[in-house]
Enzyme design. Structure first.
Site, PDB file in Angstrom:
ATOM      1  N   ARG A 241       0.859  -1.173   0.000  1.00  0.00           N
ATOM      2  CA  ARG A 241       0.000   0.000   0.000  1.00  0.00           C
ATOM      3  C   ARG A 241       0.896   1.223   0.000  1.00  0.00           C
ATOM      4  NH1 ARG A 241      -2.849   0.785   5.357  1.00  0.00           N
ATOM      5  NH2 ARG A 241      -1.166   2.272   5.634  1.00  0.00           N
ATOM      6  N   HIS A 245      -3.911   4.548   4.820  1.00  0.00           N
ATOM      7  CA  HIS A 245      -5.183   3.823   4.725  1.00  0.00           C
ATOM      8  C   HIS A 245      -6.194   4.620   3.908  1.00  0.00           C
ATOM      9  CE1 HIS A 245      -8.718   1.517   5.764  1.00  0.00           C
ATOM     10  NE2 HIS A 245      -9.290   2.623   6.226  1.00  0.00           N
ATOM     11  N   TYR A 253       3.969   5.693   9.990  1.00  0.00           N
ATOM     12  CA  TYR A 253       4.402   4.462  10.647  1.00  0.00           C
ATOM     13  C   TYR A 253       5.077   3.485   9.675  1.00  0.00           C
ATOM     14  CZ  TYR A 253      -0.237   3.639   8.734  1.00  0.00           C
ATOM     15  OH  TYR A 253      -1.328   3.624   7.906  1.00  0.00           O
TER      16      TYR A 253
END
Length: 272
Positions: A241, A245, A253
Site C-alpha cells: 500500500r 489507509h 508508521y
C-alpha cells in the site's frame, strides 16, 4: 483459457494507467476541497484489480473493495460516474447519497457494492456463487479481501462453506503489508496467507501482485476451475500500500526504505 495476446497485454496496461489517472485526479479534487468525504488511494494495487477482473466473463459477478478501482472500470463503470460518486453528485451510482467507493455498486454491470467492513463482501459473494450453482449457471463470483481481514471470523466461515459446497467462487486476498497501521509481522506467523486455504480443503495460491500478467494467469486458472464445478480458490496477491489507509492518514508508521523498495516494483513500470 487462451494465453494473453499482445493486444491483451496492451489492454491490461491501458486499464492500469486509466486506474492511476482516475486515482490521481480524485486526489487532486480532494485537495481542491471538491470531495466531501474520504478517498482511498489505488497506487500499488492496480495490477491486482485489473488482472483479476480481466479474467472474468461478462456474466460473472465481481465484488471489489476500496482499492480495486480497476475492476470497477473494467466492468463498465465510467470515470465520470466515479468522479460524481466521490463528489456526492447525482450522476454517481448512489445518486449523491454516499461518497467514494462505498456506494459504487451497480448490479446492471454485475458489480456488487463495496461493504466497508472487511471481509463482509465475502459472505455476499458466497451467496451469489450459491445462486449460480443452484440455478446451474456457468457463472463465477469473485471478490477481494485484505491481510487484516483474514483474521476475521467471516473470512474463515466463507472459505469453509465455499469449499464444502464446491461453490464457483474466487477469493483474492490483497496482502499489502499493513492492515491500517498494523504490519503483517504483528498479524500472523505463517509465511503466506494462502496457506490458510489448506485448512478448508481448497487450493491456495500466492502471486506477485505487482505483475498484472501473473495475476491474470492465476485468476484465469481459478475462474476456469470454479466454472468447471471444481470449487473455490484463495489467491494471495502480494503488494504494498503506497499511501495511507485513506487520504487523511499520512502513514508515517511505514518505514521510508520499505516504500522506496516497493516504488521500484511499481506495477505500471513492470508492465510498460
Amino acid at each position: 483459457m487462451n494465453p494473453l495476446t499482445n493486444q491483451d497485454q496492451l489492454d491490461l496496461l491501458y486499464w492500469m494507467k486509466l486506474t492511476r489517472a482516475v486515482d490521481d485526479r480524485t486526489e487532486d479534487l480532494y485537495k481542491q476541497g471538491r470531495i466531501p468525504g474520504v478517498i482511498f488511494s489505488q497506487r500499488g494495487h492496480e495490477a491486482i484489480a485489473v488482472g483479476a477482473a480481466y479474467a472474468l466473463e461478462d456474466e460473472d459477478v465481481v465484488a471489489p473493495l476500496h482499492r480495486d478501482l480497476g475492476a470497477y472500470l473494467l466492468r463498465g463503470m465510467t470515470p465520470g460516474r466515479i468522479f460524481a460518486q466521490a463528489m456526492a453528485r447525482i450522476g454517481g451510482p448512489s445518486h449523491g447519497r454516499d461518497t467514494n467507493t462505498h456506494g459504487l455498486g451497480d448490479l446492471s454491470l454485475n458489480i456488487i457494492g463495496y461493504i466497508s467492513h472487511l471481509p463482509q463482501s465475502m459472505p455476499i459473494t458466497l451467496g451469489a456463487a450459491f445462486a449460480f450453482q443452484y440455478r446451474d449457471e456457468a457463472r463465477v463470483a469473485l471478490t477481494f479481501t485484505g491481510d487484516g481481514a483474514s483474521s476475521e471470523g467471516a473470512f474463515s466461515e466463507s472459505l469453509n462453506l465455499a469449499a464444502v459446497l464446491k461453490l464457483p467462487a474466487v477469493f483474492i486476498l490483497e496482502n499489502n503489508r499493513y492492515a491500517y497501521s498494523t504490519p503483517t509481522h504483528h498479524q500472523y506467523a505463517v509465511k503466506n496467507l494462502a496457506q490458510r486455504a489448506d485448512a478448508f480443503g481448497m487450493p491456495g495460491v500466492s502471486v506477485d501482485g505487482n505483475n498484472v500478467m501473473d495475476v491474470w494467469q492465476v485468476a484465469a486458472d481459478a475462474i476456469a476451475r470454479a466454472r468447471s464445478g471444481k470449487g473455490p480458490t484463495l489467491i494471495e496477491a502480494h503488494t504494498m500500500r503506497m499511501r495511507g489507509h485513506a487520504i487523511h492518514d499520512p502513514a508515517d508508521y511505514v518505514p521510508a526504505a520499505l516504500l522506496e523498495e516497493w516504488e521500484a516494483l511499481d506495477p505500471i513500470k513492470i508492465a510498460s
